[in-house]
Write an enzyme that holds these catalytic residues in place. Structure first.
Site, mmCIF file in Angstrom:
data_model
loop_
_atom_site.group_PDB
_atom_site.id
_atom_site.type_symbol
_atom_site.label_atom_id
_atom_site.label_comp_id
_atom_site.label_asym_id
_atom_site.label_seq_id
_atom_site.Cartn_x
_atom_site.Cartn_y
_atom_site.Cartn_z
ATOM 1 N N GLY A 98 -1.498 7.463 1.741
ATOM 2 C CA GLY A 98 -0.954 8.477 2.363
ATOM 3 C C GLY A 98 0.166 7.902 3.400
ATOM 4 N N GLY B 51 1.386 4.754 3.501
ATOM 5 C CA GLY B 51 2.567 4.069 2.850
ATOM 6 C C GLY B 51 3.693 5.271 2.189
ATOM 7 N N GLY C 226 0.889 -1.078 -0.035
ATOM 8 C CA GLY C 226 0.067 -0.146 -0.022
ATOM 9 C C GLY C 226 0.984 1.214 0.119
ATOM 10 N N TYR D 27 -14.704 -3.785 8.271
ATOM 11 C CA TYR D 27 -13.503 -3.105 8.433
ATOM 12 C C TYR D 27 -12.922 -3.357 10.055
ATOM 13 C CZ TYR D 27 -9.915 0.724 8.204
ATOM 14 O OH TYR D 27 -8.860 1.432 8.638
#
Length: 240
Positions: free
Chosen positions: A13, A15, A9, A148
């Site tokens: 942002g 990552g 990833g 999630y």
């Protein structure tokens, strides 16, 4: 000694911030992305000045065997930072099966399989660090983000279990649980939503990706040499 880290990833942002932080410390990087090639190209341009080796790897972690494409391109390795993520906002009863499966593959199944496949490289060196970027919702749960939250909670359980299994091999495993951070995931909220959210956070603002990257830096450093199986909460005092 040269060090190599895999960041999944890396186009997101957190990552990207982690990549820039590690490059500044002299790490060579494997940079995973899926669709956001422009973001990775921009990141590579920013990394040029550090003079390391930065290898982009495209793979879709929504696919059951997405991990294989990543693992086949990893050679020397000292750290894994799992940053890949997606989210879904809405009632559980309205979610489709494929949406739940997507979340579980990206956050749970593929990270576990990536770790399984690459762990022998760290064990052979008798050193290394694995970090999962979980979430505050993995600790507390959130309505309208049930799948999630479940996936992020699974990441934390994975960290706690694996850390015990590999501690004597010199490998440390930890998680970071960010609160609300200024990334693309916040794009689904209105400005009014963000303002109301900030009122609930004791520090009165959202976090920024660089603050999460600082946590990654700490957990990779010798300063955290006796820390494993832990969750570092970086949330501005929210829900603590």
């Amino acid at each position: 000694m040269e060090k190599y880290a895999l960041i999944t990833g890396a186009s997101g942002g957190i990552g990207q911030a982690a990549a820039l932080k590690l490059a500044s410390l002299g790490y060579h990087l494997y940079l995973h992305f899926n669709q956001n090639k422009a973001s990775i190209q921009g990141l590579l341009a920013q990394l040029e000045s550090y003079g390391g080796e930065y290898i982009p790897i495209q793979a879709n972690l929504e696919e059951p065997e997405g991990y294989k494409k990543i693992c086949s391109q990893i050679f020397s390795l000292d750290a894994i930072i799992h940053c890949s993520g997606n989210s879904h906002y809405g009632l559980l009863v309205d979610m489709k099966q494929e949406e739940v499966e997507s979340i579980m593959r990206i956050h749970v199944m593929n990270p576990i399989m990536i770790t399984k496949e690459l762990l022998p490289k760290l064990i052979k060196k008798r050193s290394g660090s694995i970090i999962l970027i979980s979430s505050i919702w993995g600790q507390t749960g959130a309505s309208c983000e049930v799948a999630y939250s479940a996936a992020k909670g699974a990441q934390i359980s994975f960290v706690k279990a694996l850390s015990k299994e590999v501690a004597l091999n010199g490998v440390r495993v930890n998680a970071i649980a960010p609160g609300a951070v200024e990334t693309a995931m916040m794009g689904k909220f209105t400005e009014e939503d963000i303002q109301l959210l900030q009122y609930d956070i004791p520090m009165g603002r959202l976090g920024i990706p660089e603050e999460i990257a600082n946590g990654v830096k700490f957990l990779l450093s010798d300063e955290s040499s006796y820390i494993t199986g832990q969750v570092l909460s970086i949330n501005g005092g929210w829900y603590t």
